[in-house]
Enzyme design. Structure first.
Site, PDB file in Angstrom:
ATOM      1  N   ASP A   1      35.837  39.295  26.718  1.00 27.86           N
ATOM      2  CA  ASP A   1      34.940  40.080  27.509  1.00 27.86           C
ATOM      3  C   ASP A   1      33.658  39.927  27.057  1.00 27.86           C
ATOM      4  O   ASP A   1      33.163  39.349  26.013  1.00 27.86           O
ATOM      5  CB  ASP A   1      35.253  41.438  26.746  1.00 27.86           C
ATOM      6  CG  ASP A   1      34.654  42.835  27.497  1.00 27.86           C
ATOM      7  OD1 ASP A   1      35.405  43.282  28.378  1.00 27.86           O
ATOM      8  OD2 ASP A   1      33.499  42.799  27.444  1.00 27.86           O
ATOM      9  N   ILE A   2      32.775  39.908  27.909  1.00 26.55           N
ATOM     10  CA  ILE A   2      31.207  39.814  27.640  1.00 26.55           C
ATOM     11  C   ILE A   2      30.454  40.523  26.747  1.00 26.55           C
ATOM     12  O   ILE A   2      29.531  40.275  26.039  1.00 26.55           O
ATOM     13  CB  ILE A   2      30.562  39.784  29.061  1.00 26.55           C
ATOM     14  CG1 ILE A   2      29.254  38.791  29.201  1.00 26.55           C
ATOM     15  CG2 ILE A   2      30.176  41.027  29.546  1.00 26.55           C
ATOM     16  CD1 ILE A   2      28.583  38.409  30.472  1.00 26.55           C
TER      17      ILE A   2
ATOM     18  N   ASN B   1      41.709  50.967  31.593  1.00 23.01           N
ATOM     19  CA  ASN B   1      41.077  52.297  32.051  1.00 23.01           C
ATOM     20  C   ASN B   1      41.301  52.343  33.733  1.00 23.01           C
ATOM     21  O   ASN B   1      41.083  51.423  34.335  1.00 23.01           O
ATOM     22  CB  ASN B   1      39.576  51.948  31.580  1.00 23.01           C
ATOM     23  CG  ASN B   1      39.240  51.972  30.149  1.00 23.01           C
ATOM     24  OD1 ASN B   1      39.741  52.677  29.257  1.00 23.01           O
ATOM     25  ND2 ASN B   1      38.373  51.088  29.774  1.00 23.01           N
TER      26      ASN B   1
ATOM     27  N   GLY C   1      36.409  55.770  32.324  1.00 21.31           N
ATOM     28  CA  GLY C   1      35.410  54.978  32.249  1.00 21.31           C
ATOM     29  C   GLY C   1      35.623  53.417  32.994  1.00 21.31           C
ATOM     30  O   GLY C   1      34.934  52.502  32.430  1.00 21.31           O
ATOM     31  N   GLN C   2      36.460  53.246  34.130  1.00 22.69           N
ATOM     32  CA  GLN C   2      36.589  52.196  34.521  1.00 22.69           C
ATOM     33  C   GLN C   2      35.462  51.615  35.370  1.00 22.69           C
ATOM     34  O   GLN C   2      34.803  52.398  36.347  1.00 22.69           O
ATOM     35  CB  GLN C   2      37.867  52.310  35.705  1.00 22.69           C
ATOM     36  CG  GLN C   2      38.334  50.842  36.246  1.00 22.69           C
ATOM     37  CD  GLN C   2      39.118  50.836  37.328  1.00 22.69           C
ATOM     38  OE1 GLN C   2      39.818  52.009  37.558  1.00 22.69           O
ATOM     39  NE2 GLN C   2      39.479  49.845  37.796  1.00 22.69           N
TER      40      GLN C   2
ATOM     41  N   HIS D   1      42.297  45.151  35.089  1.00 26.14           N
ATOM     42  CA  HIS D   1      42.049  44.628  34.010  1.00 26.14           C
ATOM     43  C   HIS D   1      42.820  45.200  32.933  1.00 26.14           C
ATOM     44  O   HIS D   1      42.354  46.413  32.770  1.00 26.14           O
ATOM     45  CB  HIS D   1      40.964  43.960  33.850  1.00 26.14           C
ATOM     46  CG  HIS D   1      39.861  45.044  33.709  1.00 26.14           C
ATOM     47  ND1 HIS D   1      39.366  45.672  34.788  1.00 26.14           N
ATOM     48  CD2 HIS D   1      39.305  45.838  32.749  1.00 26.14           C
ATOM     49  CE1 HIS D   1      38.430  46.554  34.612  1.00 26.14           C
ATOM     50  NE2 HIS D   1      38.412  46.794  33.152  1.00 26.14           N
ATOM     51  N   LEU D   2      43.519  44.337  31.995  1.00 29.53           N
ATOM     52  CA  LEU D   2      44.039  44.701  30.740  1.00 29.53           C
ATOM     53  C   LEU D   2      43.309  44.580  29.511  1.00 29.53           C
ATOM     54  O   LEU D   2      43.047  43.343  29.434  1.00 29.53           O
ATOM     55  CB  LEU D   2      45.550  44.507  30.632  1.00 29.53           C
ATOM     56  CG  LEU D   2      46.458  44.808  29.465  1.00 29.53           C
ATOM     57  CD1 LEU D   2      47.804  44.757  29.958  1.00 29.53           C
ATOM     58  CD2 LEU D   2      46.402  43.999  28.562  1.00 29.53           C
ATOM     59  N   HIS D   3      42.713  45.476  28.892  1.00 32.85           N
ATOM     60  CA  HIS D   3      41.817  44.977  27.532  1.00 32.85           C
ATOM     61  C   HIS D   3      42.876  44.651  26.248  1.00 32.85           C
ATOM     62  O   HIS D   3      43.720  45.479  26.241  1.00 32.85           O
ATOM     63  CB  HIS D   3      41.040  46.065  27.159  1.00 32.85           C
ATOM     64  CG  HIS D   3      39.943  46.540  28.174  1.00 32.85           C
ATOM     65  ND1 HIS D   3      38.581  46.033  27.850  1.00 32.85           N
ATOM     66  CD2 HIS D   3      40.016  47.261  29.039  1.00 32.85           C
ATOM     67  CE1 HIS D   3      37.881  46.432  28.861  1.00 32.85           C
ATOM     68  NE2 HIS D   3      38.786  47.460  29.665  1.00 32.85           N
TER      69      HIS D   3
HETATM   70  P1  AMP Z   1      36.302  48.683  32.170  1.00 31.19           P
HETATM   71  O1  AMP Z   1      35.125  49.608  31.453  1.00 31.19           O
HETATM   72  O2  AMP Z   1      37.807  49.173  31.585  1.00 31.19           O
HETATM   73  O3  AMP Z   1      36.075  48.502  33.894  1.00 31.19           O
HETATM   74  O4  AMP Z   1      35.609  47.517  31.525  1.00 31.19           O
HETATM   75  C1  AMP Z   1      35.300  46.426  32.180  1.00 31.19           C
HETATM   76  C2  AMP Z   1      34.811  45.391  31.247  1.00 31.19           C
HETATM   77  O5  AMP Z   1      34.415  44.131  31.873  1.00 31.19           O
HETATM   78  C3  AMP Z   1      33.998  45.580  30.139  1.00 31.19           C
HETATM   79  O6  AMP Z   1      34.282  45.570  28.927  1.00 31.19           O
HETATM   80  C4  AMP Z   1      32.678  44.655  30.387  1.00 31.19           C
HETATM   81  O7  AMP Z   1      32.041  44.152  29.103  1.00 31.19           O
HETATM   82  C5  AMP Z   1      33.670  43.498  30.867  1.00 31.19           C
HETATM   83  N1  AMP Z   1      32.942  42.299  31.694  1.00 31.19           N
HETATM   84  C6  AMP Z   1      31.960  42.820  32.824  1.00 31.19           C
HETATM   85  N2  AMP Z   1      31.520  41.630  33.494  1.00 31.19           N
HETATM   86  C7  AMP Z   1      32.181  40.675  32.743  1.00 31.19           C
HETATM   87  C8  AMP Z   1      31.799  39.246  32.851  1.00 31.19           C
HETATM   88  N3  AMP Z   1      31.304  38.551  33.777  1.00 31.19           N
HETATM   89  N4  AMP Z   1      32.636  38.417  31.915  1.00 31.19           N
HETATM   90  C9  AMP Z   1      33.524  38.822  30.816  1.00 31.19           C
HETATM   91  N5  AMP Z   1      33.567  40.677  30.836  1.00 31.19           N
HETATM   92  C10 AMP Z   1      32.948  41.334  31.598  1.00 31.19           C
END
Ligand code: AMP
Length: 114
Positions: free
Chosen positions: A30-31, A87, A93-94, A100-102
């Site tokens: 994650d960025i 999410n 908060g998606q 995507h699975l964190h």
């Molecule tokens: P969500 O809030 O569950 O939709 O999470 C989206 C996640 O994507 C967040 O934790 C962001 O930091 C991550 N994210 C967004 N853009 C990128 C990217 N280019 N590379 C890696 N992670 C990203």
């Protein structure tokens, strides 16, 4: 989905720190990490979120968890524990509308989550 950032990461059109990849799934850091280990596991196929999964996605959805398990071992957090989060929708908060699975780990987690 040409304008979907995670589709583009899956196609390697946008750079990311990939930690696992196969034909259907890719996992990358994650960025904006919320824990020492914070990895996103996604299907390469575009699925907007949990609400958009169909019965035909049953195997794919299960594979996301198995890939997370593999990556957790790879990252050395399997024994101490980790959290898997998806999410779904506005209240959760998606922010990115590609499933995507964190995978979060490397520190103690609090419960309930915020
Ligand atoms: P969500 O809030 O569950 O939709 O999470 C989206 C996640 O994507 C967040 O934790 C962001 O930091 C991550 N994210 C967004 N853009 C990128 C990217 N280019 N590379 C890696 N992670 C990203």
């Amino acid at each position: 989905m040409e304008d979907c950032i995670f589709c583009r990461i899956g196609k390697r059109e946008i750079e990311s720190m990939v930690v696992y990849e196969d034909r259907e799934v890719i996992a990358f850091r994650d960025i904006n990490p919320q824990a020492p280990v914070h990895i996103l596991v996604i299907p390469k196929k575009h699925v907007a979120g949990v609400n958009d999964l169909g019965t035909e996605d049953q195997t794919l959805a299960g594979r996301l968890i198995l890939v997370a398990q593999k990556v957790a071992r790879q990252e050395g957090i399997a024994r101490n524990g980790y959290r898997l989060v998806i999410n779904s929708g506005e209240d959760a908060g998606q922010a990115v509308h590609h499933l995507h699975l964190h995978l979060l780990g490397g520190r103690k987690m609090k419960w309930p989550p915020g």
